[in-house]
Design a protein around this motif. Structure first.
Motif, PDB file in Angstrom:
ATOM      1  N   PHE A  20     -14.470 107.958  68.365  1.00  0.00           N
ATOM      2  CA  PHE A  20     -13.437 108.436  69.284  1.00  0.00           C
ATOM      3  C   PHE A  20     -12.262 109.060  68.539  1.00  0.00           C
ATOM      4  CE2 PHE A  20     -15.317 105.617  72.603  1.00  0.00           C
ATOM      5  CZ  PHE A  20     -15.448 106.591  73.587  1.00  0.00           C
ATOM      6  N   LEU A  21     -11.933 108.519  67.363  1.00  0.00           N
ATOM      7  CA  LEU A  21     -10.864 109.115  66.568  1.00  0.00           C
ATOM      8  C   LEU A  21     -11.218 110.532  66.141  1.00  0.00           C
ATOM      9  CD1 LEU A  21      -9.726 106.106  64.339  1.00  0.00           C
ATOM     10  CD2 LEU A  21      -8.461 107.192  66.203  1.00  0.00           C
ATOM     11  N   TRP A  22     -12.470 110.739  65.737  1.00  0.00           N
ATOM     12  CA  TRP A  22     -12.885 112.101  65.371  1.00  0.00           C
ATOM     13  C   TRP A  22     -12.881 113.010  66.598  1.00  0.00           C
ATOM     14  CZ3 TRP A  22     -12.820 114.616  61.101  1.00  0.00           C
ATOM     15  CH2 TRP A  22     -12.938 113.946  59.896  1.00  0.00           C
ATOM     16  N   LYS A  23     -13.154 112.443  67.756  1.00  0.00           N
ATOM     17  CA  LYS A  23     -13.088 113.237  68.985  1.00  0.00           C
ATOM     18  C   LYS A  23     -11.661 113.708  69.229  1.00  0.00           C
ATOM     19  CE  LYS A  23     -14.817 113.065  73.730  1.00  0.00           C
ATOM     20  NZ  LYS A  23     -15.493 112.215  74.745  1.00  0.00           N
ATOM     21  N   GLY A  83     -10.618 117.721  68.810  1.00  0.00           N
ATOM     22  CA  GLY A  83     -10.493 118.222  70.171  1.00  0.00           C
ATOM     23  C   GLY A  83      -9.769 119.557  70.262  1.00  0.00           C
ATOM     24  N   TYR A  84      -9.866 120.168  71.462  1.00  0.00           N
ATOM     25  CA  TYR A  84      -9.267 121.481  71.692  1.00  0.00           C
ATOM     26  C   TYR A  84      -7.769 121.451  71.404  1.00  0.00           C
ATOM     27  CZ  TYR A  84      -8.427 125.969  74.005  1.00  0.00           C
ATOM     28  OH  TYR A  84      -8.070 127.268  74.281  1.00  0.00           O
ATOM     29  N   ASN A  85      -7.116 120.392  71.818  1.00  0.00           N
ATOM     30  CA  ASN A  85      -5.703 120.190  71.527  1.00  0.00           C
ATOM     31  C   ASN A  85      -5.511 119.019  70.565  1.00  0.00           C
ATOM     32  OD1 ASN A  85      -4.716 122.269  73.266  1.00  0.00           O
ATOM     33  ND2 ASN A  85      -5.090 120.917  75.028  1.00  0.00           N
ATOM     34  N   GLY A  86      -6.481 118.818  69.683  1.00  0.00           N
ATOM     35  CA  GLY A  86      -6.453 117.693  68.773  1.00  0.00           C
ATOM     36  C   GLY A  86      -5.611 117.944  67.538  1.00  0.00           C
ATOM     37  N   VAL A  87      -5.678 116.988  66.634  1.00  0.00           N
ATOM     38  CA  VAL A  87      -4.850 117.031  65.431  1.00  0.00           C
ATOM     39  C   VAL A  87      -5.183 118.250  64.579  1.00  0.00           C
ATOM     40  CG1 VAL A  87      -4.260 115.808  63.309  1.00  0.00           C
ATOM     41  CG2 VAL A  87      -4.632 114.522  65.432  1.00  0.00           C
ATOM     42  N   PHE A  88      -6.484 118.546  64.408  1.00  0.00           N
ATOM     43  CA  PHE A  88      -6.888 119.637  63.523  1.00  0.00           C
ATOM     44  C   PHE A  88      -6.404 120.981  64.055  1.00  0.00           C
ATOM     45  CE2 PHE A  88     -10.078 122.686  61.937  1.00  0.00           C
ATOM     46  CZ  PHE A  88      -9.949 122.468  60.583  1.00  0.00           C
ATOM     47  N   ASN A  89      -6.680 121.264  65.323  1.00  0.00           N
ATOM     48  CA  ASN A  89      -6.269 122.540  65.902  1.00  0.00           C
ATOM     49  C   ASN A  89      -4.748 122.664  65.981  1.00  0.00           C
ATOM     50  OD1 ASN A  89      -8.641 124.068  66.465  1.00  0.00           O
ATOM     51  ND2 ASN A  89      -9.146 122.652  68.103  1.00  0.00           N
ATOM     52  N   THR A  90      -4.071 121.590  66.334  1.00  0.00           N
ATOM     53  CA  THR A  90      -2.615 121.626  66.431  1.00  0.00           C
ATOM     54  C   THR A  90      -1.985 121.915  65.072  1.00  0.00           C
ATOM     55  OG1 THR A  90      -2.696 120.030  68.251  1.00  0.00           O
ATOM     56  CG2 THR A  90      -0.586 120.337  67.146  1.00  0.00           C
ATOM     57  N   THR A  91      -2.538 121.308  64.018  1.00  0.00           N
ATOM     58  CA  THR A  91      -2.001 121.534  62.671  1.00  0.00           C
ATOM     59  C   THR A  91      -2.202 122.976  62.234  1.00  0.00           C
ATOM     60  OG1 THR A  91      -2.472 119.229  62.086  1.00  0.00           O
ATOM     61  CG2 THR A  91      -2.123 120.780  60.282  1.00  0.00           C
ATOM     62  N   LEU A  92      -3.407 123.505  62.464  1.00  0.00           N
ATOM     63  CA  LEU A  92      -3.672 124.891  62.059  1.00  0.00           C
ATOM     64  C   LEU A  92      -2.809 125.878  62.832  1.00  0.00           C
ATOM     65  CD1 LEU A  92      -7.585 124.922  61.679  1.00  0.00           C
ATOM     66  CD2 LEU A  92      -5.849 124.732  59.890  1.00  0.00           C
ATOM     67  N   THR A 101     -13.005 126.373  68.960  1.00  0.00           N
ATOM     68  CA  THR A 101     -13.888 125.712  69.928  1.00  0.00           C
ATOM     69  C   THR A 101     -15.232 125.304  69.336  1.00  0.00           C
ATOM     70  OG1 THR A 101     -14.757 127.863  70.649  1.00  0.00           O
ATOM     71  CG2 THR A 101     -12.846 126.969  71.847  1.00  0.00           C
ATOM     72  N   PHE A 102     -15.495 125.667  68.082  1.00  0.00           N
ATOM     73  CA  PHE A 102     -16.821 125.401  67.519  1.00  0.00           C
ATOM     74  C   PHE A 102     -16.866 124.110  66.714  1.00  0.00           C
ATOM     75  CE2 PHE A 102     -14.525 127.870  64.358  1.00  0.00           C
ATOM     76  CZ  PHE A 102     -14.772 127.164  63.179  1.00  0.00           C
ATOM     77  N   ILE A 103     -15.812 123.312  66.761  1.00  0.00           N
ATOM     78  CA  ILE A 103     -15.798 122.088  65.961  1.00  0.00           C
ATOM     79  C   ILE A 103     -15.961 120.831  66.810  1.00  0.00           C
ATOM     80  CG2 ILE A 103     -14.437 123.060  64.087  1.00  0.00           C
ATOM     81  CD1 ILE A 103     -11.964 121.825  65.336  1.00  0.00           C
ATOM     82  N   LEU A 104     -16.163 120.970  68.108  1.00  0.00           N
ATOM     83  CA  LEU A 104     -16.369 119.801  68.960  1.00  0.00           C
ATOM     84  C   LEU A 104     -17.404 120.122  70.023  1.00  0.00           C
ATOM     85  CD1 LEU A 104     -15.476 116.882  69.524  1.00  0.00           C
ATOM     86  CD2 LEU A 104     -13.768 117.780  71.098  1.00  0.00           C
TER      87      LEU A 104
END
Length: 301
Positions: free
Chosen positions: A135-138, A142-151, A162-165
């Motif tokens: 769930f943490l990786w989810k 996520g679309y508005n998750g930590v990875f996308n928000t940081t980038l 959108t290709f990472i989840l």
């Protein structure tokens, strides 16, 4: 009593003692390993109509598993098996490639008094539930998750990726993180067994760091690498929790179909047939990998 009779009685008593010691383990293996596998194998040759099991011998389940679709494409079951093989192979490669540098660093560049602390830190992810980590990786991917928000915050991307989840990529990332300690530990043990004097001898003979690693360190560490590959590959190909939570339609694997056959479609024989085929596929690939590795090591000698 003659010497031959005494030796015969002694041999029989030792054999009886050995059987007595082995029998609990053998009984345990039969009840918890052989019996369930035999039951699954038997189920795969039966058929089911809702809740009624027909125990007549049939190959219908295996024929359906290999039958082509109406448009000529391979069956859904074979497609899921090959997808599971690709995902598990990608997870294995990514996990081992990332685990080897970590194990190498701990073995060769960490002081002996601190190695136990590093191993302790590597096992920290096991302190939390596997589901929580998924769930943490989810949340991270996520679309508005930590990875996308940081980038987006640093200006690298303008809109979320959108290709990472909910695809195979998310399954590979999540499983590679979950099984990383299982790959690091056997490689670390293999590296610890290497005699450091062999590396010094290689350097004294004119080899540089790279050739010493390729010709001495890596071949001697291959038993740990093989163990890591098998430890990661075998369970990940049968994982169904991670594909269910982060895989989406494009990340589903054969274990998800087996679960569906057993629990949703009330078709245990078909699920059993798919389980048998998956086990045969994993077993065949594992045996081939071990044989190729033994031939490689034999060629190194």
């Amino acid at each position: 009593m003659s010497r031959r009779q005494r030796s015969g009685r002694l041999g029989r008593s030792e054999a009886a003692s050995g059987l007595l010691l082995v029998s609990p383990t053998a009984l345990y293996a039969l009840l918890l390993l052989a019996a369930p596998l035999a039951t699954i194998l038997a189920f795969s040759f039966w058929s089911q109509d809702y809740l009624t099991i027909d125990r007549s011998f049939t190959l219908k389940n295996y024929q359906e598993a290999f039958a082509s679709q109406a448009n000529g494409d391979m069956s859904l079951y074979l497609e899921l098996m090959f997808r599971s093989l690709r995902i598990s192979g990608a997870v294995t490669v990514a996990t081992v490639l990332l685990a080897f540098p970590m194990a190498y660093f701990v073995s060769f560049h960490v002081a002996p008094s601190r190695k136990s602390m590093w191993i302790f830190l590597i096992t920290i992810p096991f302190w939390t539930s596997y589901l929580i980590r998924v769930f943490l990786w989810k949340v991270i991917l996520g679309y508005n998750g930590v990875f996308n928000t940081t980038l987006q915050g640093v200006g690298i991307i303008d809109e979320p990726l959108t290709f990472i989840l909910y695809n195979a990529n998310a399954v590979v990332i999540t499983l590679a993180h979950a099984y990383a300690p299982f790959a690091i530990l056997p490689i670390f043990v293999a590296l610890e067994k290497i005699d450091r004097s062999l590396l010094e001898a290689s350097r004294d003979l004119g080899e540089n760091h790279i050739t010493t690693f390729l010709r001495v360190t890596l071949p001697l560490a291959m038993p740990g690498v093989v163990a890591a590959v098998l430890i990661v590959f075998i369970p990940t190909i049968g994982d169904y929790v991670t594909p269910r939570l982060v895989g989406g339609p494009g990340g589903q694997m054969i274990a998800n179909m087996i679960q569906t056959q057993f629990l949703k479609l009330n078709n245990a024989p078909m699920g059993a047939a798919l389980a048998v085929l998956a086990m045969l596929m994993v077993g065949a690939i594992s045996v081939i990998f071990v044989m190729l590795n033994r031939r490689f090591l034999g060629g190194q000698k």
